[in-house]
Design an enzyme around this catalytic site. Structure first.
Site, mmCIF file in Angstrom:
data_model
loop_
_atom_site.group_PDB
_atom_site.id
_atom_site.type_symbol
_atom_site.label_atom_id
_atom_site.label_comp_id
_atom_site.label_asym_id
_atom_site.label_seq_id
_atom_site.Cartn_x
_atom_site.Cartn_y
_atom_site.Cartn_z
ATOM 1 C CE1 TYR A 186 27.682 42.670 40.705
ATOM 2 C CE2 TYR A 186 29.879 43.241 41.479
ATOM 3 C CZ TYR A 186 28.527 43.532 41.377
ATOM 4 O OH TYR A 186 28.035 44.679 41.950
ATOM 5 C CB SER B 23 31.408 46.692 41.507
ATOM 6 O OG SER B 23 31.873 46.029 42.672
HETATM 7 N N1 CAA Z 1 39.890 33.550 47.960
HETATM 8 C C1 CAA Z 1 40.290 32.336 47.523
HETATM 9 N N2 CAA Z 1 39.631 31.210 47.786
HETATM 10 C C2 CAA Z 1 38.505 31.306 48.511
HETATM 11 C C3 CAA Z 1 38.016 32.546 48.961
HETATM 12 C C4 CAA Z 1 38.761 33.697 48.682
HETATM 13 N N3 CAA Z 1 38.360 34.906 49.079
HETATM 14 N N4 CAA Z 1 36.879 32.329 49.649
HETATM 15 C C5 CAA Z 1 36.662 31.003 49.609
HETATM 16 N N5 CAA Z 1 37.641 30.384 48.933
HETATM 17 C C6 CAA Z 1 37.771 28.941 48.672
HETATM 18 C C7 CAA Z 1 37.450 28.150 49.930
HETATM 19 O O1 CAA Z 1 38.612 28.029 50.718
HETATM 20 C C8 CAA Z 1 36.991 26.816 49.358
HETATM 21 O O2 CAA Z 1 38.109 26.067 48.954
HETATM 22 P P1 CAA Z 1 38.120 24.444 49.175
HETATM 23 O O3 CAA Z 1 36.912 23.940 48.408
HETATM 24 O O4 CAA Z 1 39.429 24.034 48.598
HETATM 25 O O5 CAA Z 1 37.979 24.259 50.650
HETATM 26 C C9 CAA Z 1 36.277 27.218 48.054
HETATM 27 O O6 CAA Z 1 36.780 28.534 47.735
HETATM 28 C C10 CAA Z 1 34.755 27.267 48.209
HETATM 29 O O7 CAA Z 1 34.434 28.314 49.117
HETATM 30 P P2 CAA Z 1 33.112 28.343 49.939
HETATM 31 O O8 CAA Z 1 33.035 27.199 50.897
HETATM 32 O O9 CAA Z 1 32.943 29.719 50.493
HETATM 33 O O10 CAA Z 1 32.013 28.042 48.802
HETATM 34 P P3 CAA Z 1 30.518 28.413 48.794
HETATM 35 O O11 CAA Z 1 29.956 27.757 47.583
HETATM 36 O O12 CAA Z 1 29.859 28.157 50.120
HETATM 37 O O13 CAA Z 1 30.516 29.997 48.618
HETATM 38 C C11 CAA Z 1 30.680 32.033 47.475
HETATM 39 C C12 CAA Z 1 31.095 30.574 47.477
HETATM 40 C C13 CAA Z 1 29.161 32.146 47.351
HETATM 41 C C14 CAA Z 1 31.334 32.677 46.273
HETATM 42 C C15 CAA Z 1 31.123 32.677 48.814
HETATM 43 O O14 CAA Z 1 32.511 32.457 48.987
HETATM 44 C C16 CAA Z 1 30.871 34.169 48.838
HETATM 45 O O15 CAA Z 1 29.761 34.625 49.028
HETATM 46 N N6 CAA Z 1 31.947 34.984 48.678
HETATM 47 C C17 CAA Z 1 31.821 36.441 48.685
HETATM 48 C C18 CAA Z 1 31.619 36.918 47.301
HETATM 49 C C19 CAA Z 1 31.405 38.408 47.330
HETATM 50 O O16 CAA Z 1 32.192 39.170 47.881
HETATM 51 N N7 CAA Z 1 30.330 38.868 46.714
HETATM 52 C C20 CAA Z 1 29.995 40.242 46.711
HETATM 53 C C21 CAA Z 1 28.506 40.384 46.532
HETATM 54 S S1 CAA Z 1 27.949 42.050 46.746
HETATM 55 C C22 CAA Z 1 28.423 42.834 45.370
HETATM 56 O O17 CAA Z 1 28.897 42.254 44.443
HETATM 57 C C23 CAA Z 1 28.209 44.312 45.359
HETATM 58 C C24 CAA Z 1 29.473 45.002 45.032
HETATM 59 O O18 CAA Z 1 29.564 45.539 43.923
HETATM 60 C C25 CAA Z 1 30.544 45.109 46.020
#
Ligand code: CAA
Length: 248
Positions: free
Chosen positions: A155, A142
């Site tokens: 992952y 990925s």
């Molecule tokens: N970089 C750094 N910090 C981040 C961030 C980022 N990109 N995104 C969020 N944060 C921080 C937030 O600011 C928050 O900080 P505070 O608690 O200090 O405010 C903390 O992380 C928690 O973030 P969330 O409120 O978003 O937490 P959540 O529990 O609601 O969600 C998560 C967490 C599920 C990981 C969500 O952020 C998410 O879905 N992220 C995307 C992950 C992703 O790209 N997955 C890909 C899946 S598909 C796949 O994997 C196929 C492939 O091969 C491409």
């Protein structure tokens, strides 16, 4: 050349469907290896037959379990009437959580399914490929294994591991007519990706230089290429198919 047998692991979603169809169009006999807990195989087979793909073989098992892989490959070989020539290690899951909140079971599930599965499945076929002097092992990594992704330490680690596994095994099998390559797709419109919160997914799409998700066919075409005769000198490679997305 006699018909090659390809085995593709993973949920019966868009990637397995398109990869199976493209391999069939390229002249392969295709076995799809799915997890019995998550899929409705009869429905999928019917859809494939309606689309003109009448010869797909199905086997069920758990890629995170070595004994299950042993049984699954034995069943695949029996149903296909011969050994596996092309293995596509595609099965994978996400358990996304920020590292601070990630539990051991979320770490272990992803490592077992996305990385240990390569050991479990490849062990069943690689020695026989080497004995026959021909084989193709194609591992789906990925973009997030290449660049890292917040919320995916499990992952990203597993998918980076897929690339290391690929490079190491490629060297071991290079002189035996067996190639081992990885594909590192960007975000494809799969169930896994569509499960991301819409506002987060929008940010991801905005960060892709091509401003779109990948089409499954863009991954399927690469699998067919790596499985082909003409790709015989390609081994240990990682093919990035990500619309230009490398760094955040
Ligand atoms: N970089 C750094 N910090 C981040 C961030 C980022 N990109 N995104 C969020 N944060 C921080 C937030 O600011 C928050 O900080 P505070 O608690 O200090 O405010 C903390 O992380 C928690 O973030 P969330 O409120 O978003 O937490 P959540 O529990 O609601 O969600 C998560 C967490 C599920 C990981 C969500 O952020 C998410 O879905 N992220 C995307 C992950 C992703 O790209 N997955 C890909 C899946 S598909 C796949 O994997 C196929 C492939 O091969 C491409």
């Amino acid at each position: 050349m006699s018909k090659r047998t390809a085995l593709v692991t993973g949920a019966l979603g868009v990637i397995v469907t398109v990869v199976s169809q493209e391999l069939a169009k390229a002249g392969c006999r295709v076995v799809a290896a799915y997890h019995p807990q998550f899929d409705k195989p009869e429905e999928w087979l019917k859809e494939q037959e309606a689309a003109g793909f009448k010869d797909f073989i199905l086997v069920a098992g758990d890629v995170s379990d070595f004994a299950s892989c042993q049984a699954m490959v034995a069943e695949a070989e029996a149903k296909a009437g011969g050994p596996i020539d092309i293995l596509v290690n595609n099965a994978g899951i996400t358990r996304d959580k920020m590292f601070a909140k990630m539990e051991p079971d979320q770490w272990n599930a992803v490592i077992d399914t996305n990385l240990s599965s390569l050991f479990n499945m490849t062990k069943q076929v690689s020695a026989k490929m080497a004995e026959r002097g021909w084989g193709r092992i194609i591992n789906i990594s990925s973009v997030n294994g290449v660049k890292g992704q917040a919320g995916q330490t499990n992952y990203s680690a597993a998918k980076a591991g897929v690339i290391g596994f690929t490079k190491a095994l490629a060297q071991e099998l290079a002189a035996k007519g067996v190639t081992v390559n990885a594909i590192a797709p960007g975000y494809v419109a799969t169930k896994m990706v569509m499960a991301i919160k819409p506002e987060i997914l929008q940010t991801i799409v905005d960060s892709v230089p091509m401003k779109r998700l990948a089409m499954p066919e863009e991954i399927g075409g690469a699998v067919v290429y790596l499985a082909s005769e003409i790709a015989g000198f390609v081994t240990g490679a990682t093919l990035n198919i990500n619309g230009g997305l490398y760094y955040q």
